[in-house]
Design an enzyme around this catalytic site. Structure first.
Site, PDB file in Angstrom:
ATOM      1  N   MET A 102      56.770  40.121  72.804  1.00 37.65           N
ATOM      2  CA  MET A 102      57.114  41.400  72.212  1.00 37.65           C
ATOM      3  C   MET A 102      57.883  42.266  73.199  1.00 37.65           C
ATOM      4  SD  MET A 102      54.008  42.024  69.680  1.00 37.65           S
ATOM      5  CE  MET A 102      52.936  42.235  71.036  1.00 37.65           C
ATOM      6  N   ARG A 336      45.020  42.020  83.734  1.00 34.84           N
ATOM      7  CA  ARG A 336      44.256  41.347  82.671  1.00 34.84           C
ATOM      8  C   ARG A 336      43.578  40.144  83.297  1.00 34.84           C
ATOM      9  NH1 ARG A 336      49.766  39.667  80.074  1.00 34.84           N
ATOM     10  NH2 ARG A 336      50.442  38.360  81.770  1.00 34.84           N
ATOM     11  N   HIS A 452      45.979   7.266  59.201  1.00 28.60           N
ATOM     12  CA  HIS A 452      45.066   6.244  59.722  1.00 28.60           C
ATOM     13  C   HIS A 452      45.235   6.082  61.228  1.00 28.60           C
ATOM     14  CE1 HIS A 452      44.002   2.042  60.773  1.00 28.60           C
ATOM     15  NE2 HIS A 452      42.958   2.298  60.014  1.00 28.60           N
ATOM     16  N   SER A 777      22.349  12.874  57.056  1.00 26.13           N
ATOM     17  CA  SER A 777      23.492  13.004  57.943  1.00 26.13           C
ATOM     18  C   SER A 777      24.664  13.464  57.093  1.00 26.13           C
ATOM     19  CB  SER A 777      23.802  11.670  58.611  1.00 26.13           C
ATOM     20  OG  SER A 777      24.979  11.801  59.382  1.00 26.13           O
ATOM     21  N   CYS A 845      27.915  13.442  60.920  1.00 28.21           N
ATOM     22  CA  CYS A 845      28.834  12.457  61.472  1.00 28.21           C
ATOM     23  C   CYS A 845      30.179  12.737  60.837  1.00 28.21           C
ATOM     24  CB  CYS A 845      28.366  11.045  61.179  1.00 28.21           C
ATOM     25  SG  CYS A 845      28.101  10.715  59.445  1.00 28.21           S
TER      26      CYS A 845
END
Ligand code: ADP
Ligand code: MG
Ligand code: MG
Length: 893
Positions: A102, A336, A452, A777, A845
């Protein structure tokens, strides 16, 4: 009345949301008595109104005027007074640091008249006055009026070259005055009006520009990347100017209280004499190291060191600082808690503990699982600056190189001969698994972060770049951007950045993984990072209530996860045990004509499964192992319909015997499903195919009994997938209990039976289901899929980008648990399950088990454990510790 403007003396560091980080910390430093120029802050609240309505809230102008009047009184000067001007900076400052995103305008209040007043103020220093003025026109032009910055840059270059000088400091007053003329021309050309001369008008325009900069493209992009909410807005700070460009006895600098890269304490920073604002970081001249300031201005240097110590002690953390020296007087302009690398986060936290500034609980809150994750991946050493040939999605971090192979079989074969390989596929499927395991890394041209390839690779901690869509994958070569890469050529892939390189880019291994693997003794390693990680992890374990288990399907994975600190297996998938050589047995099972054929197939599978389980139980001796009965639709184990149809057609053409193929084809046709994820899978398989679950239950129990006979302590837990109704579970349970009783005998082995909660109906009827389950689970992948009605394999590429863009969710619900919806199902099921069966064991899980944010949620809900892939176990351990400390903290409040 709502207040929109705060004097620095009215704020403090905890008001970041309202005053922004910069404003809150300027106020904090003011209150600490540090030398901060006077000023005030306009709140983020005012900004939000401005962004919503196009103008500031009612009363803002009056408030600003009142604070400006106070500032003028305090400074004894009026804004832009022609004879003795007060100048101010107008500075952005959001609740989260958005470095360089900014805008800020310095020297506001200068005009054609007050430039002379400024010169007089500085004892007749014309050069300084014109330098300040040209900076104002440049910054104002760029920030407020969108004048292209390089136009100013060109004018500056011209001024320097026409005078034969190299640096801006060599330009004298006359040259700078001329430059102001040139800048004004640029300004007028681009805006169609003259540079505004009214000081208050300048200030108001600058304030609005800062408000607007919140929605500048780069700021929006940065927020999306860093997951900073889009609706916070920025504050604006109006600060009396102090001048580092008054001559050689002035200057400006930045400093860190310790090394942000390594965490080592000391004095780090840069200083530039006779300069203003951004000059230090912009690299316009060579800077001095902060140490050299000592020789230039000992008094200011000593004071700076004292202030740095004060700030560290006060914030109890690494601080970064901006300061200016005006004729030997030091001014603090910003501080900071500093950004740092992942490694520094750990070492700094440990050092602060050693220095007595913070305790170990606090140290634990100063680091994150994401940082730990970063430390666990090997990295490329990019010192040689290799050029990337393409870029895909960084799907599973890490750095890998190897010879390109295009099939899983080649990957296995070459890896077996000791080669490192990268498996390149258009996309992967379960049959590629052996190849993925053998490869150093995986590159695909299709699919996103939940394809996958990506999911499996992350699970294994294997480097993966996916969706590199410029890559054309052929049979034994791929092409990209004019390069042709043949099988056997070496490439390197970076799973963090998604970059792909030709040739071998050298890698550095991670010490942190070596430590988790037990290859590095933290007591002996002189690596401060390893020591810090060890210390903080040990503390996290001592604090956490939530246990961490792992998802593991093989003894090898189990062993590694155990070294990584897993306290059991939360998900052992059995379907992988049906692949490879065993495929033919599964085919026999599926194609069985009669019960005898089916039983034969199952009998052949039994000892194989038993051996698998024994291996895993041994590695997890003494710890619980949850085995999930077979889950995926069986046709996944058969060849594809298209493939078979072609085979049969070709064979028939040649007049060959096709009886078996034909039977298989018929079976595949029969089993074909429109929505396999909602079809015949999970418990439904067990209820439909006689003997299948029974075989698995027997194999599990026999393996446990065998380990007990060896003197081990097996703790098997049998988990039934995809249950939606208690009756399903009861049916499976009745059969299983008989087998267990039969096999266990007097071995002392105890086998628990429980279920996954992954169908929404199961969550909503958890009270009933708990009657038949010793544990739950949560399968949060399926629960998310079915809860949202998202087909996981399809939605991500198809429209998630749009959902993210629209803010329907901030992050994919497959990555981080959707607390409000899917999370609510988890909550309901946990509460009602435990009501029905006190002490019911609860775990999760699925991918969420290793996601830091989700781990905190599961802690809050009161689960007993999360389960995640081996490589995420340390991350989940760390987050479980942090979650415990955080919730203890919020109980206090
Ligand atoms: P950023 O958020 O990009 O760091 P800042 O608002 O901190 O922007 O300002 C940019 C530069 O201007 C910094 O180097 C800062 O120290 C300097 N600066 C800001 N306000 C003043 C001031 N009142 N007097 C002198 N220098 C200032
Ligand atoms: Mg700054
Ligand atoms: Mg599932």
């Amino acid at each position: 009345m709502v207040k929109f403007v705060y004097d620095f003396s009215e704020g403090n560091k905890d008001l970041k949301d309202l005053l922004g980080g910069k404003g809150a910390n300027l106020a904090e430093m003011t209150n600490l008595g540090l030398p901060v120029p006077a000023g005030f802050t306009i709140t983020t609240d005012a900004c939000r109104t401005f962004l919503r309505t196009g103008h500031g809230p009612d009363g803002l102008d009056t408030e600003i005027a009142a604070h400006l009047a106070d500032l003028e009184a305090a400074m004894g000067r009026k804004l832009g007074d022609p004879n003795d001007p007060l100048l101010v900076s107008v500075r952005s400052g959001a609740p989260f640091s958005m470095p360089g995103m900014m805008e800020t305008v310095l020297n506001v209040g200068l005009n054609d008249e007050s430039v002379a007043g400024l010169s007089r103020q500085a004892g007749g220093n014309d050069r300084f006055a014109w330098d300040s003025y040209r900076r104002l026109i440049q910054m104002f032009g760029k920030t407020v009026c969108d004048v292209p910055g390089d136009e100013f840059e060109q004018a500056l270059q011209h001024a320097k070259s026409s005078r034969g000088v190299h640096d801006d400091v060599e330009l004298d007053a006359a040259a700078l005055q001329e430059l102001v003329g040139a800048y004004k021309k640029v300004f007028a050309e681009h805006t169609g009006h003259d540079f505004p001369q009214d000081p208050r008008d300048q200030m108001d325009q600058a304030v609005e520009a800062v408000f607007r900069s919140w929605n500048a493209d780069r700021a929006v992009l940065y927020r999306r990347q860093e997951r900073i909410p889009a609706d916070l807005g920025t504050a604006v700070n109006i600060v009396a100017m102090v001048f580092g460009n008054l001559g050689p006895d002035s200057g400006t600098g930045v400093a860190f209280t310790r090394d942000p890269a390594t965490g080592e304490s000391g004095i780090y920073g840069d200083y530039l004499a006779n300069a203003q604002g951004e000059d230090v970081v912009a690299g316009i001249r060579n800077t001095l190291s902060l140490h050299e300031l000592e020789g230039l201005d000992k008094k200011s240097y000593d004071e700076l060191l004292k202030i740095m110590a004060t700030l560290e002690g006060h914030y109890r953390d690494l601080c970064d600082i901006e300061f200016t020296i005006e004729r030997g007087k030091l001014w603090m302009l910003q501080t900071r808690v500093g950004k740092r690398t992942a490694a520094a986060a750990f070492t700094i936290a440990a050092q602060l503990v050693d220095e007595g500034m913070i305790d170990l609980d606090e140290a634990l809150t100063r680091v994150t699982g994401a940082q730990l994750g970063q430390l666990m991946f090997p990295r490329f050493d990019l010192a040689e600056n290799p050029a990337a040939i393409t870029r895909g999605v960084g799907a599973s971090p890490g750095a890998a190189f190897g010879e390109v192979v295009f099939t899983a079989a080649h990957a296995v074969e070459k890896a077996g001969q000791g080669h490192k390989v990268i498996l390149v596929r258009r996309e992967t499927n379960p049959d590629d698994l052996p190849g993925m395991i053998a490869a150093q890394g995986i590159l695909t041209s299709r699919g996103g972060k939940t394809s996958h390839a990506a999911v499996v690779a992350r699970g294994m901690g294997k480097t993966c770049v996916c969706g590199a869509d410029q890559v054309e994958v052929g049979r034994d070569e791929f092409t990209v951007a004019g390069h042709v890469v043949h099988e056997g050529d070496v490439i390197s892939i970076d799973g963090t950045t998604g970059r792909v390189y030709l040739g071998e880019v050298p890698v550095r291994p991670s010490e942190v993984v070596q430590y988790f693997e037990g290859d590095l003794d933290p007591a002996q390693a002189n690596d401060p990072l390893v020591a810090a990680v060890h210390r903080i992890m040990t503390h996290a374990d001592s604090r956490s209530r939530l246990r961490v288990r792992t998802n593991a399907d093989t003894g090898l994975d189990a062993a590694r996860a155990r070294r990584f600190g897993a306290q059991g297996i939360g998900l052992c998938r059995t379907e992988h045990m049906f692949l490879g050589d065993r495929r033919s047995l599964v085919e026999r099972l599926i194609l069985a004509h009669n019960p005898t054929e089916r039983r034969d197939a199952l009998d052949a599978l039994l000892p194989l499964q038993r051996a698998d389980f024994l291996d895993i139980f041994r590695e997890m001796n003494g710890l619980p192992v949850t085995v999930r009965l077979i889950d995926p639709p069986l046709h996944e184990f058969l060849p594809s319909l298209e493939e078979l149809a072609v085979q049969v057609a070709v064979a028939q053409e040649r007049g060959e015997e096709v009886e078996r193929e034909q039977r298989m084809l018929n079976a595949v046709r029969r089993m074909h499903e429109q929505n396999p994820m909602l079809g015949l899978r999970g418990v439904r398989l067990g209820l439909v195919i006689p003997g299948l679950f029974a075989m698995q239950v027997r194999a599990i129990t026999e393996a446990a009994v065998a380990l007990a006979a060896e003197g081990g302590r097996p703790r098997p837990e049998i988990m039934v997938p995809l249950v939606g109704a208690v009756q399903e579970l009861e049916t499976v349970r009745a059969e299983a209990e008989k087998i267990i009783a039969d096999v266990v005998g007097d071995s002392g082995v105890e086998v628990l039976i429980g279920t996954m909660i992954e169908v929404p109906r199961a969550a909503l009827t958890a009270g009933q289901i708990a009657e038949a389950a010793e544990f739950f689970s949560f399968g949060t992948n399926d629960l998310t899929q079915m809860g949202w009605g998202f087909s996981r394999d399809d939605v991500e590429g198809a429209f998630f980008w749009r959902y993210l863009e629209l803010g329907i969710f901030g992050i994919s619900p497959f990555e981080s648990i959707d607390r409000d919806g899917v999370g609510r199902l988890v909550r309901i099921a946990s509460e009602e399950g435990r009501q029905a069966r006190p002490g019911l064991k609860l775990g999760v899980c699925g991918e969420h088990g290793g996601d830091p944010d989700s781990v905190h949620f599961f802690h809050e809900v009161g689960l007993d454990y999360v389960s995640c892939s081996p490589f995420r176990v340390p991350i989940a351990r760390l987050e479980a510790g942090r979650a415990a400390i955080e919730s203890a903290g919020s109980d206090h409040r």
